[in-house]
Scaffold this active site. Sequence first.
Site, short mmCIF file in Angstrom:
data_model
loop_
_atom_site.label_atom_id
_atom_site.label_comp_id
_atom_site.label_asym_id
_atom_site.label_seq_id
_atom_site.Cartn_x
_atom_site.Cartn_y
_atom_site.Cartn_z
N CYS A 1 3.03 -0.84 -4.40
CA CYS A 1 2.32 -1.80 -3.54
C CYS A 1 2.62 -1.63 -2.06
O CYS A 1 1.90 -2.16 -1.22
CB CYS A 1 2.67 -3.22 -3.96
SG CYS A 1 2.15 -3.63 -5.64
N HIS B 1 3.47 -9.28 1.74
CA HIS B 1 2.76 -8.75 0.58
C HIS B 1 2.55 -9.83 -0.48
O HIS B 1 3.50 -10.48 -0.92
CB HIS B 1 3.55 -7.59 -0.03
CG HIS B 1 3.07 -7.18 -1.39
ND1 HIS B 1 1.75 -6.87 -1.65
CD2 HIS B 1 3.74 -7.04 -2.56
CE1 HIS B 1 1.63 -6.55 -2.92
NE2 HIS B 1 2.82 -6.66 -3.50
N HIS C 1 13.93 2.65 1.52
CA HIS C 1 13.82 3.04 0.11
C HIS C 1 15.17 2.80 -0.57
O HIS C 1 16.18 3.38 -0.19
CB HIS C 1 13.45 4.52 0.00
CG HIS C 1 12.83 4.89 -1.32
ND1 HIS C 1 13.44 4.63 -2.53
CD2 HIS C 1 11.65 5.49 -1.62
CE1 HIS C 1 12.67 5.06 -3.52
NE2 HIS C 1 11.57 5.58 -3.00
N HIS D 1 2.68 -13.79 14.02
CA HIS D 1 2.06 -13.92 12.69
C HIS D 1 2.80 -13.04 11.68
O HIS D 1 3.33 -11.99 12.04
CB HIS D 1 0.58 -13.52 12.74
CG HIS D 1 -0.19 -14.19 13.83
ND1 HIS D 1 -0.53 -15.53 13.79
CD2 HIS D 1 -0.68 -13.71 15.01
CE1 HIS D 1 -1.19 -15.84 14.90
NE2 HIS D 1 -1.29 -14.76 15.64
N ASN E 1 -3.19 -10.27 -6.52
CA ASN E 1 -2.36 -9.17 -6.01
C ASN E 1 -3.22 -7.92 -5.96
O ASN E 1 -3.50 -7.31 -6.98
CB ASN E 1 -1.15 -8.97 -6.92
CG ASN E 1 -0.23 -7.85 -6.44
OD1 ASN E 1 -0.57 -7.10 -5.52
ND2 ASN E 1 0.93 -7.74 -7.06
#
Length: 471
Positions: free
Chosen positions: A199, A368, A278, A364, A401
């Site tokens: 995602c 996700h 990561h 702003h 989603n």
Amino acid sequence: MLKNNRKKYIKMKLLRMVINNFTHLSLVNSSTFQDLPLSFTYFLVGTILLAAVSYFALKSNCVFLIDFTCYLPADYLRSPTSHFTEHTELSGVFSRESLDFQKRVIERSGIGDEACFPLTMHEIPVDTSFNSARKEVEEVLFTVVEDLFSKNSINPKSIDILISNCSLFCPTPSITGMIINKFGLRSNIKSISLSGMGCSAGILSIGLAKELLKVHKNSLALVLSMEAVTPSGYRGHTKSMLIANTIFRMGGVAVLLSNKKQDKWTARYKLQHLVRTHMGADDQAYHSVFQQVDENGKVGVSLSRALTHAASKALRTNISELGPLVLPYTEQLQYGWSLIRQKLSVAARENEIHVPKFKKAFDHFCIHAGGRAIIDAVESNLKLQKEEGEASRMTLYRFGNTSSSSVWYELCYLEAKGKVKKGDRIWQIALGSGFKCNSAVWKSISDVHPKVRNAWSDRIHLYPVETSIVS
């Protein structure tokens, strides 16, 4: 901002060095210059060359966002909770326990009745074939690319770089190959198709485009982000793998980027920072979102209980790198002092580390829309108010989603609400398998009129809505 000022300072010093060296040379006559030691001459020439190379190496390449288009599914593709529950039961695939579990998950998910599935997902039995997946990708990406080109009068042959990302559908020819064939893009285009990136791949693709635009001057880059829902359905009974059936929905985005100086006057945003994290070296984070085969040979994506913990840890690591780039000195000092106190004082260890006020750095937030728990976790970690997560919650409610494209639906929402003003800074926070946390910071460089058509225009007046969550 601090980094940019440092670059400007270094550039000025290098330029002064070059000017002083050339001035010195002009004052020295030829006979004197010949009398200089050879080693000094080499040093002088080397200094000038080094200064020139460093100047051009430090010269920044701006990345401008000209426009973007999010896919708006047709109303007949909507799948209300009652429809989803009935359809899942009529499929005859799941046990009563699995059916009840999926119903509970969707009722708690924060997804409303307007989120959509591809047409084949409305059929009984569901068609999850390769051809159906290809049709879904074509429907979403062909639509957004055509809309983006027509709105901005873009000649397809003017595109220099093409990047796509889709985790679970990786056809041959690739997705970028499908776009090149459909729109007749140039034969020398730089095209890359990413898969399996989860995602957070939308921001990752922007990062890749940014690096390519550093190398290829005066170029246009087209970035496409989506997830194919058709091939991702799970037909087994493992609960951690059933969750994905309920939260993912149809969607996608096309983003047009440029490094051309003349586009500064027509672009909507300028990319200021992009930070990638990561956490794959951590086994718990690595397995928190994992595609695998269950004991009956059914393939699905498992979402573990450790997902929110992995997301929080990845976010903290990401903001530790992003913070110094965007936060005012006062917030950085308070954070640093709280760390020192915790290490030096046993009593202070019971106190929480100071959480910087990111509202001082950003106007702003686009978090996700992976699920209600993900949005809650990010808001909690950043100490944000509910209204600062409004765009994320409303995107989850209306569109579900949509994976890598969700942060763009959120920016669409902010624009349609008329909340984005010239000079505002927007923080996009993308979370995904790996486990990864990617941040993109954009600065609005033009006023976006709320009447400009986008995926929210048809019913933005109905939002925000109260999302009733079953406890």
